[in-house]
Enzyme design. Sequence first.
Site, PDB file in Angstrom:
ATOM      1  N   GLY A   1     -14.482 -16.718   5.117  1.00 24.50           N
ATOM      2  CA  GLY A   1     -13.740 -15.466   5.230  1.00 24.50           C
ATOM      3  C   GLY A   1     -14.160 -14.726   6.476  1.00 24.50           C
ATOM      4  O   GLY A   1     -15.149 -15.091   7.128  1.00 24.50           O
ATOM      5  N   LYS A   2     -13.441 -13.724   6.839  1.00 25.68           N
ATOM      6  CA  LYS A   2     -13.822 -12.868   7.974  1.00 25.68           C
ATOM      7  C   LYS A   2     -13.074 -11.556   7.853  1.00 25.68           C
ATOM      8  O   LYS A   2     -11.969 -11.522   7.305  1.00 25.68           O
ATOM      9  CB  LYS A   2     -13.446 -13.548   9.296  1.00 25.68           C
ATOM     10  CG  LYS A   2     -14.248 -13.067  10.478  1.00 25.68           C
ATOM     11  CD  LYS A   2     -15.594 -13.761  10.527  1.00 25.68           C
ATOM     12  CE  LYS A   2     -16.465 -13.260  11.626  1.00 25.68           C
ATOM     13  NZ  LYS A   2     -17.706 -14.048  11.737  1.00 25.68           N
TER      14      LYS A   2
END
Length: 429
Positions: free
Chosen positions: A118-119
């Site tokens: 994720g980011k």
Amino acid sequence: MILEATKPGQDPALEQEFNPWLAAEARFNEAATLLGLDEGLQKVLRTPTMEVTVYIPIQMDDGRIEVFTGYRVQHSLARGPAKGGIRFAPDVTLDEVRALASWMTWKCAVVNIPFGGGKGGVICDPSVLSQGELERITRRYTADIIEILGPERDVPAPDMNTNEQTMAWIMDTYSMHKRTTVTAVVTGKPLDLGGSRGRPAATGRGCLFVTLQALRKFHMEPSQTSVVVQGFGNVGGNAARLMHKAGMKIISVIEYDGAVYNPNGIDPVALDAHRKATGSITGFPGAEDIDREEAMFLPCDVLVPAARENVIHSRNAQKINARIICEGANGPTTAEADRILQQRGVFVIPDILANAGGVTVSYFEWVQDRQGFFWNEQLVNGRLEEIMVNSFRDVVSYAERHNVHNRCAAYMLALDRVAFAIKLRGIYA
Ligand code: NAD
């Protein structure tokens, strides 16, 4: 020239080469094709699981109301909760966050920790924001994405312009909403709030472990090894310090404002003290100042690019004079430069392996928070070493078995692991 080349706006060809989304695609395509990955699975792996955009209204210190844009992208949850940093910067784009989220999926899979990728990012300029404004942005952003966060769902960490304090605010905001303290919702927290020992130096330490493995492979002695380090920050500074401690000779350190050189070796601890005292690494009594543009091309055994992305590209890869490159930074080498380095027989320890020490100790932090039982630094470092050494061996033996370069092997291994998890779980309908 490093500086000129990091201004792609002046050169449309480099603009393409430096695009993070295109870079991620190039690596994915090469690995997926070589793996003969099913087209349907490729579609799943190319597409993020979820993307959230939030508009964050904030009352500024002077009473004005501003609205900031924030993103959180979960690329894959196939192997576990999403894991990846949150950055605050004026030029954050959804495309960039997407590319970085997929990068995290592959990085976690290479070191075989039970996370997806994720980011997140908020478009803002922290240099003009007060602590109070930063805190309000962080808390409102957290509240706005709270449904997709959680120790079992998505576990953010610091990234560009975010730090331990930011993580403490996220942890507190999440905990206030849940009405109970949930330390495992973020990593990179202060030690007193459930952080892990060994986290600050973990990425540089991981670089040391994989570099030692590469030296072993080539029957090179650490005491006979010369190293050039670009970027003397968290990753490069710790890598330099630990490599020096392991007996390697740090012959040059490169920073944004200059470079220092001593063929007999530089003491990184003394260099750090000099920088703290003077504000720069230049003028260090234990070395001579040299041109920072040329320092990258010094003959050396190991080059550690640990500053930023796209510093080795199609215009300068020919000039690199290192036997081994240990990619401390994310994306320091473009796909075009990869081809040149490969032809020239440079042994590249790719970023998704070389700098995975940070996310590995983040994983340890998450485990310790969930256990409520904290490890001493020796245990953290020992477990980190085991994971980095095993992952290095996995990647290098995969490369040799399939006759591909290390980066491609790392991606193939990662894609294969994620694809296997998806196949085992099946497509739920
Ligand atoms: P940092 O800000 O602590 O250090 C970066 C250093 O590089 C700074 O001292 C800066 O002055 C210097 N620098 C910037 N541009 C430069 C240039 N063109 N030439 C020479 N020096 C330059 O950042 P960091 O946490 O050490 O991260 C460095 C890289 O490593 C980034 O690409 C980051 O994404 C990656 N990374 C960091 C971690 C981590 O745990 N910190 C983990 C994985 C990857």
